[in-house]
Design a protein around this motif. Structure first.
Motif, PDB file in Angstrom:
ATOM      1  N   VAL A  50       0.846  -1.204   0.000  1.00 60.74           N
ATOM      2  CA  VAL A  50       0.000   0.000   0.000  1.00 60.74           C
ATOM      3  C   VAL A  50       0.878   1.250   0.000  1.00 60.74           C
ATOM      4  O   VAL A  50       0.595   2.231  -0.693  1.00 60.74           O
ATOM      5  N   GLN A  51       1.967   1.208   0.739  1.00 60.15           N
ATOM      6  CA  GLN A  51       2.896   2.340   0.817  1.00 60.15           C
ATOM      7  C   GLN A  51       3.513   2.644  -0.549  1.00 60.15           C
ATOM      8  O   GLN A  51       3.663   3.805  -0.925  1.00 60.15           O
ATOM      9  N   PHE A  52       3.883   1.608  -1.305  1.00 61.40           N
ATOM     10  CA  PHE A  52       4.574   1.813  -2.572  1.00 61.40           C
ATOM     11  C   PHE A  52       3.652   1.955  -3.775  1.00 61.40           C
ATOM     12  O   PHE A  52       4.069   2.416  -4.824  1.00 61.40           O
ATOM     13  N   GLY A  53       2.387   1.567  -3.652  1.00 64.36           N
ATOM     14  CA  GLY A  53       1.445   1.652  -4.768  1.00 64.36           C
ATOM     15  C   GLY A  53       1.379   3.018  -5.434  1.00 64.36           C
ATOM     16  O   GLY A  53       1.413   3.110  -6.662  1.00 64.36           O
ATOM     17  N   PRO A  54       1.300   4.099  -4.642  1.00 61.46           N
ATOM     18  CA  PRO A  54       1.221   5.427  -5.267  1.00 61.46           C
ATOM     19  C   PRO A  54       2.454   5.809  -6.091  1.00 61.46           C
ATOM     20  O   PRO A  54       2.410   6.766  -6.860  1.00 61.46           O
ATOM     21  N   LEU A  55       3.552   5.062  -5.963  1.00 65.05           N
ATOM     22  CA  LEU A  55       4.757   5.375  -6.731  1.00 65.05           C
ATOM     23  C   LEU A  55       4.668   4.904  -8.184  1.00 65.05           C
ATOM     24  O   LEU A  55       5.521   5.240  -8.995  1.00 65.05           O
ATOM     25  N   SER A  56       3.642   4.117  -8.497  1.00 62.69           N
ATOM     26  CA  SER A  56       3.479   3.650  -9.873  1.00 62.69           C
ATOM     27  C   SER A  56       3.266   4.856 -10.790  1.00 62.69           C
ATOM     28  O   SER A  56       2.430   5.711 -10.511  1.00 62.69           O
ATOM     29  N   PRO A  57       3.998   4.911 -11.910  1.00 64.47           N
ATOM     30  CA  PRO A  57       3.807   6.026 -12.850  1.00 64.47           C
ATOM     31  C   PRO A  57       2.592   5.831 -13.756  1.00 64.47           C
ATOM     32  O   PRO A  57       2.261   6.714 -14.533  1.00 64.47           O
ATOM     33  N   CYS A  58       1.921   4.704 -13.649  1.00 55.86           N
ATOM     34  CA  CYS A  58       0.773   4.411 -14.511  1.00 55.86           C
ATOM     35  C   CYS A  58      -0.403   5.314 -14.158  1.00 55.86           C
ATOM     36  O   CYS A  58      -0.786   5.418 -12.995  1.00 55.86           O
ATOM     37  N   GLU A  59      -0.972   5.963 -15.161  1.00 57.56           N
ATOM     38  CA  GLU A  59      -2.114   6.852 -14.947  1.00 57.56           C
ATOM     39  C   GLU A  59      -3.423   6.075 -14.834  1.00 57.56           C
ATOM     40  O   GLU A  59      -4.370   6.536 -14.223  1.00 57.56           O
ATOM     41  N   LYS A  60      -3.484   4.886 -15.430  1.00 54.33           N
ATOM     42  CA  LYS A  60      -4.729   4.107 -15.458  1.00 54.33           C
ATOM     43  C   LYS A  60      -4.956   3.359 -14.139  1.00 54.33           C
ATOM     44  O   LYS A  60      -6.060   3.355 -13.609  1.00 54.33           O
ATOM     45  N   SER A  61      -3.908   2.710 -13.617  1.00 54.14           N
ATOM     46  CA  SER A  61      -4.094   1.833 -12.467  1.00 54.14           C
ATOM     47  C   SER A  61      -2.781   1.678 -11.714  1.00 54.14           C
ATOM     48  O   SER A  61      -1.796   1.201 -12.268  1.00 54.14           O
ATOM     49  N   LYS A  62      -2.759   2.086 -10.466  1.00 55.44           N
ATOM     50  CA  LYS A  62      -1.546   2.023  -9.655  1.00 55.44           C
ATOM     51  C   LYS A  62      -1.540   0.709  -8.874  1.00 55.44           C
ATOM     52  O   LYS A  62      -2.402   0.474  -8.043  1.00 55.44           O
ATOM     53  N   ARG A  63      -0.557  -0.128  -9.186  1.00 59.54           N
ATOM     54  CA  ARG A  63      -0.460  -1.444  -8.562  1.00 59.54           C
ATOM     55  C   ARG A  63       0.938  -1.653  -8.008  1.00 59.54           C
ATOM     56  O   ARG A  63       1.909  -1.131  -8.537  1.00 59.54           O
ATOM     57  N   SER A  64       0.982  -2.423  -6.939  1.00 58.99           N
ATOM     58  CA  SER A  64       2.246  -2.668  -6.253  1.00 58.99           C
ATOM     59  C   SER A  64       2.295  -4.133  -5.826  1.00 58.99           C
ATOM     60  O   SER A  64       1.270  -4.712  -5.453  1.00 58.99           O
ATOM     61  N   VAL A  65       3.483  -4.716  -5.895  1.00 54.89           N
ATOM     62  CA  VAL A  65       3.689  -6.091  -5.440  1.00 54.89           C
ATOM     63  C   VAL A  65       4.937  -6.129  -4.575  1.00 54.89           C
ATOM     64  O   VAL A  65       5.959  -5.520  -4.903  1.00 54.89           O
ATOM     65  N   ILE A  66       4.835  -6.834  -3.467  1.00 62.01           N
ATOM     66  CA  ILE A  66       5.988  -7.098  -2.610  1.00 62.01           C
ATOM     67  C   ILE A  66       6.339  -8.570  -2.769  1.00 62.01           C
ATOM     68  O   ILE A  66       5.455  -9.431  -2.713  1.00 62.01           O
ATOM     69  N   ALA A  67       7.604  -8.865  -3.012  1.00 64.56           N
ATOM     70  CA  ALA A  67       8.120 -10.243  -3.018  1.00 64.56           C
ATOM     71  C   ALA A  67       8.991 -10.348  -1.780  1.00 64.56           C
ATOM     72  O   ALA A  67       9.889  -9.520  -1.583  1.00 64.56           O
ATOM     73  N   TRP A  68       8.726 -11.336  -0.935  1.00 62.55           N
ATOM     74  CA  TRP A  68       9.516 -11.436   0.298  1.00 62.55           C
ATOM     75  C   TRP A  68       9.703 -12.874   0.742  1.00 62.55           C
ATOM     76  O   TRP A  68       8.907 -13.748   0.435  1.00 62.55           O
ATOM     77  N   TYR A  69      10.790 -13.062   1.462  1.00 67.94           N
ATOM     78  CA  TYR A  69      11.155 -14.355   2.047  1.00 67.94           C
ATOM     79  C   TYR A  69      10.818 -14.265   3.530  1.00 67.94           C
ATOM     80  O   TYR A  69      11.528 -13.609   4.290  1.00 67.94           O
ATOM     81  N   PRO A  70       9.703 -14.887   3.956  1.00 66.70           N
ATOM     82  CA  PRO A  70       9.229 -14.703   5.331  1.00 66.70           C
ATOM     83  C   PRO A  70      10.233 -15.080   6.423  1.00 66.70           C
ATOM     84  O   PRO A  70      10.196 -14.510   7.507  1.00 66.70           O
ATOM     85  N   LYS A  71      11.137 -16.006   6.142  1.00 67.26           N
ATOM     86  CA  LYS A  71      12.064 -16.448   7.184  1.00 67.26           C
ATOM     87  C   LYS A  71      13.052 -15.365   7.599  1.00 67.26           C
ATOM     88  O   LYS A  71      13.508 -15.342   8.731  1.00 67.26           O
ATOM     89  N   THR A  72      13.413 -14.492   6.668  1.00 66.33           N
ATOM     90  CA  THR A  72      14.421 -13.474   6.985  1.00 66.33           C
ATOM     91  C   THR A  72      13.927 -12.053   6.751  1.00 66.33           C
ATOM     92  O   THR A  72      14.577 -11.101   7.171  1.00 66.33           O
ATOM     93  N   GLY A  73      12.838 -11.909   6.029  1.00 64.58           N
ATOM     94  CA  GLY A  73      12.329 -10.573   5.745  1.00 64.58           C
ATOM     95  C   GLY A  73      13.000  -9.902   4.566  1.00 64.58           C
ATOM     96  O   GLY A  73      12.737  -8.738   4.292  1.00 64.58           O
TER      97      GLY A  73
END
Length: 184
Positions: A50-73
């Motif tokens: 949610v924090q990074f979504g607004p950084l999308s330069p797309c004018e139509k739809s702002k989307r963000s994905v986090i990829a993470w390894y839960p064991k270490t963060g």
């Protein structure tokens, strides 16, 4: 929190402390905790997305994905938008072809994670993704899995699966299940 001129800020709890010459991403208190206690879970990833979504330069739809390894963060982020060096024009043509012209947030997050954490022996099959669409800095509920391009890559790259934000809350889809539902 104290506001120092040069500070480190913990990615987990937000605690701040003076830099003293090095950048540290996690405070000592959070390092002592187990990954679950630290909060490297889907709720943590959701807040990051949610924090990074607004950084999308797309004018139509702002989307963000986090990829993470839960064991270490260890994590990376991706936002949707045109390839590096190109601009989103925000016009009708761009909006109609957005799905084909842009790099999807999932792609950026997966490729970024694989590139950045390549030497750390992190099995892709244990890395989770979380996708969120953001409107006016607020998360918007997802529909069912629907992007063939991204679901195929989640399977092909061997990631564990992906979380989507539905009206009932966050739901996890194993990679194969995610692709199968996208094909329906």
């Amino acid at each position: 929190m104290t506001n120092f001129a040069l500070t480190n800020t913990c990615d987990i709890c937000g605690k701040q402390w003076p830099m003293r010459g090095i950048t540290v991403r996690v405070c000592l208190d959070c390092k002592k905790k187990t990954p679950t206690e630290r909060g490297y879970c889907e709720n943590w990833a959701f807040q990051k997305a949610v924090q990074f979504g607004p950084l999308s330069p797309c004018e139509k739809s702002k989307r963000s994905v986090i990829a993470w390894y839960p064991k270490t963060g260890q994590w990376t982020r991706g936002v949707n938008g045109p390839p590096e060096g190109f601009l989103c024009l925000g016009n009708i043509l761009c909006a109609d072809l957005c799905g084909q012209l842009s790099i999807h947030a999932e792609e950026r997050a997966m490729v970024g994670f694989l590139n950045i954490h390549r030497d750390k022996n992190i099995p892709a099959g244990e890395v989770e993704l979380l996708h969120v669409k953001v409107v006016d800095r607020l998360p918007v509920h997802s529909g069912p899995p629907s992007c063939l391009r991204c679901s195929a890559k989640v399977v092909e790259y061997g990631f564990k699966g992906i979380w989507l934000y539905h009206e009932t809350g966050l739901k996890f889809y194993e990679a194969f299940e995610f692709h199968q539902k996208t094909l329906e």
